[in-house]
Design a protein around this motif. Structure first.
Motif, PDB file in Angstrom:
ATOM      1  N   ILE A 159     -33.199  16.319  21.721  1.00 55.73           N
ATOM      2  CA  ILE A 159     -32.974  15.970  23.386  1.00 55.73           C
ATOM      3  C   ILE A 159     -34.250  16.140  24.104  1.00 55.73           C
ATOM      4  O   ILE A 159     -34.574  17.125  24.625  1.00 55.73           O
ATOM      5  N   PRO A 160     -34.936  14.946  24.557  1.00 54.80           N
ATOM      6  CA  PRO A 160     -35.941  14.715  25.518  1.00 54.80           C
ATOM      7  C   PRO A 160     -35.601  15.115  26.511  1.00 54.80           C
ATOM      8  O   PRO A 160     -34.321  14.328  26.830  1.00 54.80           O
ATOM      9  N   ASP A 161     -36.537  15.604  27.776  1.00 55.87           N
ATOM     10  CA  ASP A 161     -35.816  15.585  29.195  1.00 55.87           C
ATOM     11  C   ASP A 161     -35.321  14.451  30.000  1.00 55.87           C
ATOM     12  O   ASP A 161     -34.679  14.295  30.557  1.00 55.87           O
ATOM     13  N   SER A 162     -36.833  13.876  29.789  1.00 55.51           N
ATOM     14  CA  SER A 162     -36.800  11.840  29.875  1.00 55.51           C
ATOM     15  C   SER A 162     -36.178  11.268  29.223  1.00 55.51           C
ATOM     16  O   SER A 162     -36.362  10.718  28.035  1.00 55.51           O
ATOM     17  N   GLU A 163     -34.839  10.229  29.874  1.00 57.25           N
ATOM     18  CA  GLU A 163     -34.716   9.600  28.513  1.00 57.25           C
ATOM     19  C   GLU A 163     -35.051   8.185  28.843  1.00 57.25           C
ATOM     20  O   GLU A 163     -35.405   7.276  27.894  1.00 57.25           O
ATOM     21  N   GLN A 164     -36.954   7.773  28.910  1.00 57.24           N
ATOM     22  CA  GLN A 164     -37.630   6.535  29.507  1.00 57.24           C
ATOM     23  C   GLN A 164     -38.647   7.725  27.898  1.00 57.24           C
ATOM     24  O   GLN A 164     -38.125   6.699  27.620  1.00 57.24           O
ATOM     25  N   ASP A 165     -37.970   9.058  27.354  1.00 54.20           N
ATOM     26  CA  ASP A 165     -39.215   9.041  26.849  1.00 54.20           C
ATOM     27  C   ASP A 165     -38.381   8.597  25.052  1.00 54.20           C
ATOM     28  O   ASP A 165     -38.774   8.300  24.393  1.00 54.20           O
ATOM     29  N   SER A 166     -37.093   8.281  25.273  1.00 49.58           N
ATOM     30  CA  SER A 166     -36.185   8.008  24.610  1.00 49.58           C
ATOM     31  C   SER A 166     -36.167   6.423  23.897  1.00 49.58           C
ATOM     32  O   SER A 166     -36.144   5.905  25.015  1.00 49.58           O
ATOM     33  N   ILE A 167     -37.047   5.749  22.703  1.00 50.31           N
ATOM     34  CA  ILE A 167     -37.284   4.510  22.474  1.00 50.31           C
ATOM     35  C   ILE A 167     -35.632   4.106  21.469  1.00 50.31           C
ATOM     36  O   ILE A 167     -36.058   3.145  20.721  1.00 50.31           O
ATOM     37  N   ALA A 168     -35.018   5.065  20.738  1.00 54.81           N
ATOM     38  CA  ALA A 168     -33.795   4.550  19.777  1.00 54.81           C
ATOM     39  C   ALA A 168     -33.344   6.205  19.690  1.00 54.81           C
ATOM     40  O   ALA A 168     -33.433   6.898  19.661  1.00 54.81           O
ATOM     41  N   SER A 169     -32.198   5.290  19.137  1.00 59.65           N
ATOM     42  CA  SER A 169     -30.874   6.845  18.783  1.00 59.65           C
ATOM     43  C   SER A 169     -30.488   6.023  17.733  1.00 59.65           C
ATOM     44  O   SER A 169     -30.493   5.216  17.075  1.00 59.65           O
ATOM     45  N   SER A 170     -29.387   6.793  17.158  1.00 54.47           N
ATOM     46  CA  SER A 170     -28.979   6.933  16.188  1.00 54.47           C
ATOM     47  C   SER A 170     -27.594   8.109  16.361  1.00 54.47           C
ATOM     48  O   SER A 170     -27.232   8.273  17.317  1.00 54.47           O
TER      49      SER A 170
END
Length: 213
Positions: A159-170
Motif C-alpha cells: 500500500i504505497p502512500d502515494s498513488e503516483q507510485d502505483s503503476i499497476a493493480s490487480s
C-alpha cells in the motif's frame, strides 16, 4: 556487453530469474552475486525474493547490502520482484512488524481473512495463480496488452502512500497495487520469470530500459 546483477542474499529463485533474463536477451551478462562491487558495477540490478520479510532484512543487513541497494537504486535501472518489491516500502506488518528499505513510502499488509469473491466463494491465502494486471503508462509495459495475466504467489501486498507510485493493480478480490515505479526503479509483486510470454516481454523491456519514466 551489458551486465545485470541479480542480488543474492539467500532468498529467491535466483537461477530461474537469471535463466529468464538470459533467455530474454542472450547478449547480456547475468551475474548472481552478493558482492557489493559486482552489484555496483552492473549496468542493471534485479532484486528478487521469496519468504519472510524478517529473514530478508536480516540477510541484507548481515551481508551489508542495505546501503548497496539504496545506492544502486538511485541511478541504475532497478527491478524488484515479489518480496524484493515489498522490501522497498517503509515497513511490513509481517513477523510482528519489520522496518524495510523505505525507497517507496508505504506499508505492506496481510490479506484480511476470510476473503470471498463476488460469487461468495472462499479465497485462499496465499494468493497463488494467474491474475489480470491493470497497467498505467510506463516503458516496461511496452507490447504487453492491458489486463494481461501474470503469475502471483503472496500473502502480503503493498500500500504505497502515494498513488503516483502505483503503476499497476490487480484484485484479490479488492484492488491492490501490484507494481511500483519511481524514476529508474520498477518493482512487481508477481513473478515475471514464471509468467511465460508476458513475463519474458517485461524482462526484455527492462533489459532495454534506460531508467527513464
Amino acid at each position: 556487453m551489458s551486465t545485470v546483477a541479480v542480488i543474492d542474499y539467500g532468498m529467491g529463485n535466483l537461477h530461474s530469474i537469471a535463466k529468464a533474463l538470459q533467455h530474454a536477451d542472450t547478449s547480456v551478462n547475468v551475474q548472481i552475486s552478493a558482492d557489493a562491487h559486482v552489484i555496483q558495477a552492473a549496468d542493471r540490478v534485479v532484486f528478487p525474493g521469496v519468504g519472510a520479510m524478517r529473514d530478508c532484512m536480516q540477510a541484507l543487513q548481515a551481508l551489508k547490502l542495505v546501503d548497496v541497494i539504496k545506492n544502486v537504486a538511485q541511478d541504475k535501472p532497478f527491478l524488484g520482484i515479489c518480496l524484493g518489491m515489498q522490501a522497498l516500502l517503509t515497513d511490513s506488518e509481517e513477523n510482528g512488524g519489520i522496518a524495510c528499505l523505505n525507497l517507496f513510502p508505504g506499508h505492506v499488509r496481510h490479506f484480511a481473512e476470510p476473503l470471498f469473491d463476488e460469487l461468495d466463494h472462499s479465497l485462499k491465502v496465499p494468493h497463488m495463480g494467474w491474475n489480470r494486471v491493470r497497467q498505467k503508462p510506463h516503458p516496461l509495459w511496452q507490447d504487453i496488452a492491458q489486463d494481461s495475466r501474470f503469475y502471483f504467489v503472496h500473502s502480503y501486498y503493498a500500500i504505497p502512500d502515494s498513488e503516483q507510485d502505483s503503476i499497476a493493480s490487480s484484485a484479490y478480490p479488492q484492488p491492490f497495487t501490484c507494481a511500483l515505479a519511481k524514476n529508474n526503479v520498477f518493482a512487481v509483486q508477481f513473478h515475471p520469470e514464471k509468467s511465460q510470454t508476458v513475463g519474458l516481454q517485461l524482462l526484455q523491456n527492462f533489459l532495454r530500459w534506460d531508467g527513464a519514466a
